[in-house]
Design an enzyme around this catalytic site. Structure first.
Site, PDB file in Angstrom:
ATOM      1  CG  ASP A   1      32.517  53.153  44.358  1.00 49.39           C
ATOM      2  OD1 ASP A   1      33.296  54.068  44.677  1.00 49.39           O
ATOM      3  OD2 ASP A   1      31.503  53.342  43.656  1.00 49.39           O
TER       4      ASP A   1
ATOM      5  CD  GLU B   1      36.816  52.210  45.427  1.00 49.13           C
ATOM      6  OE1 GLU B   1      36.012  53.133  45.280  1.00 49.13           O
ATOM      7  OE2 GLU B   1      37.424  51.676  44.471  1.00 49.13           O
TER       8      GLU B   1
END
Length: 240
Positions: A50, A122
């Site tokens: 992320d 992610e």
């Protein structure tokens, strides 16, 4: 009850990425959803990925739009760095086919869930970063963005077409558009809505989306382009 589906070989995913993991366990961890109840899952790698994506998408936009203001760049990034945006990038890799998920998630179409795909994407980026370098991940992200956002620009990503269209119809016709639900189909977890947009009883556009709001925005975008073109032609005729 749905049958258990074996994930595709991770090596096929590596071929798509153009990257071969030295530590195959790291790749398996990135592809393992927490529902599997194993000793490892992709949540920690998701956390790392992320942060990496936030940086690299921001850098990509910074370079692509040298004249854009900070606020515009923030809006652009927010339209990509989110669950829906990462799901789109995950789908371009067919990432769902490589995931390890529980039978329960399998039965609930887990391989196509936005949250699972987004988180796995992610995690995958986090895993590549952890094993290689930021520069290597950058090349992968840039390629994916160029492929999936060919027509990326400051207007198409975050323009509120409903509001823009309303301003045109009020100026031209003295009323706001009417949105009518034409059809609703699909299971609860994967609904599709078709919306028709009309002004003064005349239909200008129809579009479908996974939510009524999405379908309305899509139909508003179609109608906006039609009416904007019409408005410009009328304006130019008046100048002659």
């Amino acid at each position: 009850m749905s049958k258990s589906i074996l994930p595709k070989s991770p090596q096929l995913l590596e071929k798509k990425l153009g990257y071969v993991f030295q530590n195959q366990q790291l790749l398996l961890e990135a592809l393992t959803h927490k529902s599997c109840k194993k000793q490892y899952n992709n949540e920690r790698l998701e956390f790392l990925g992320d942060a990496v994506l936030d940086l690299l998408v921001g850098e990509y936009l910074f370079k692509k739009f040298p004249l854009a203001k900070e606020g515009e760049l923030s809006k652009l990034r927010a339209c990509i760095v989110n669950e829906k945006g990462f799901m789109k990038l995950a789908q371009s890799l067919d990432l769902g086919a490589y995931l390890y998920i529980s039978q329960s998630e399998e039965n609930n179409n887990g391989r196509q869930k936005a949250s699972i795909l987004s988180n796995a994407f992610e995690a995958l980026i986090g895993a590549i970063y952890l094993e290689s370098s930021l520069t290597y991940v950058q090349s992968i992200i840039y390629d994916l963005l160029e492929y999936n956002y060919i027509k990326i620009d400051l207007d198409s990503l975050f323009m509120d077409y409903k509001t823009a269209l309303q301003e045109i119809t009020q100026a031209f016709y003295g009323e706001i558009p009417t949105y009518t639900l034409i059809s609703e189909s699909g299971p609860d977890h994967k609904k599709s809505f078709e919306i028709a947009l009309s002004v003064q009883g005349k239909e200008y556009a129809r579009a479908s989306g996974n939510s009524k709001k999405e379908a309305q925005q899509k139909s508003a975008q179609i109608a906006y382009k039609k009416l904007y073109s019409k408005m410009n032609k009328t304006h130019h005729k008046g100048e002659k």
